[in-house]
Design a protein around this motif. Sequence first.
Motif, PDB file in Angstrom:
ATOM      1  N   TYR A  35      45.659  -4.623  11.215  1.00  0.00           N
ATOM      2  CA  TYR A  35      44.382  -6.103  11.161  1.00  0.00           C
ATOM      3  C   TYR A  35      45.521  -6.812  12.066  1.00  0.00           C
ATOM      4  O   TYR A  35      44.329  -7.449  12.530  1.00  0.00           O
ATOM      5  CB  TYR A  35      44.572  -6.593   9.668  1.00  0.00           C
ATOM      6  CG  TYR A  35      44.060  -7.872   9.404  1.00  0.00           C
ATOM      7  CD1 TYR A  35      42.731  -7.537   9.588  1.00  0.00           C
ATOM      8  CD2 TYR A  35      45.002  -8.635   9.462  1.00  0.00           C
ATOM      9  CE1 TYR A  35      41.631  -8.702   9.188  1.00  0.00           C
ATOM     10  CE2 TYR A  35      43.509 -10.340   8.423  1.00  0.00           C
ATOM     11  CZ  TYR A  35      42.126 -10.149   8.800  1.00  0.00           C
ATOM     12  OH  TYR A  35      41.846 -10.982   8.579  1.00  0.00           O
ATOM     13  N   THR A  36      46.576  -7.048  12.111  1.00  0.00           N
ATOM     14  CA  THR A  36      47.212  -8.406  12.611  1.00  0.00           C
ATOM     15  C   THR A  36      47.240  -8.305  14.118  1.00  0.00           C
ATOM     16  O   THR A  36      47.191  -9.439  14.856  1.00  0.00           O
ATOM     17  CB  THR A  36      48.721  -8.499  12.096  1.00  0.00           C
ATOM     18  OG1 THR A  36      49.122  -8.695  11.554  1.00  0.00           O
ATOM     19  CG2 THR A  36      49.352  -9.599  13.019  1.00  0.00           C
ATOM     20  N   PRO A  37      47.166  -7.112  14.609  1.00  0.00           N
ATOM     21  CA  PRO A  37      47.215  -7.235  16.668  1.00  0.00           C
ATOM     22  C   PRO A  37      45.621  -7.531  16.977  1.00  0.00           C
ATOM     23  O   PRO A  37      45.267  -7.799  17.845  1.00  0.00           O
ATOM     24  CB  PRO A  37      47.811  -5.738  16.909  1.00  0.00           C
ATOM     25  CG  PRO A  37      48.061  -5.426  15.481  1.00  0.00           C
ATOM     26  CD  PRO A  37      47.702  -6.421  14.344  1.00  0.00           C
ATOM     27  N   SER A  38      44.507  -7.648  16.467  1.00  0.00           N
ATOM     28  CA  SER A  38      42.450  -7.078  15.998  1.00  0.00           C
ATOM     29  C   SER A  38      42.844  -8.776  16.196  1.00  0.00           C
ATOM     30  O   SER A  38      41.646  -9.743  16.585  1.00  0.00           O
ATOM     31  CB  SER A  38      42.166  -6.809  15.034  1.00  0.00           C
ATOM     32  OG  SER A  38      42.328  -6.444  14.030  1.00  0.00           O
ATOM     33  N   MET A  39      43.503  -9.455  15.120  1.00  0.00           N
ATOM     34  CA  MET A  39      43.814 -10.907  15.004  1.00  0.00           C
ATOM     35  C   MET A  39      43.880 -11.685  16.086  1.00  0.00           C
ATOM     36  O   MET A  39      43.382 -13.302  16.029  1.00  0.00           O
ATOM     37  CB  MET A  39      43.511 -11.258  13.012  1.00  0.00           C
ATOM     38  CG  MET A  39      42.905 -10.339  12.680  1.00  0.00           C
ATOM     39  SD  MET A  39      40.936 -11.176  12.660  1.00  0.00           S
ATOM     40  CE  MET A  39      40.564 -13.065  12.069  1.00  0.00           C
TER      41      MET A  39
END
Length: 53
Positions: A35-39
């Motif tokens: 989730y974090t890399p895409s956000m």
Amino acid sequence: MSIIYLLIGCSVLLALVFLAAFFWAQRSGQNDDLYTPSMRILLDDEEEPPAEK
């Protein structure tokens, strides 16, 4: 007909290699946080860069 046996053997061997690579990636933590890399690209940095003199 014997070439079919060779091709089936090669495809099974290739599938086992990909399966082993998948399990290795899972065990080494490649997919822990999806989730974090895409956000990260959507979030702005709050800090200003230091001004040069």
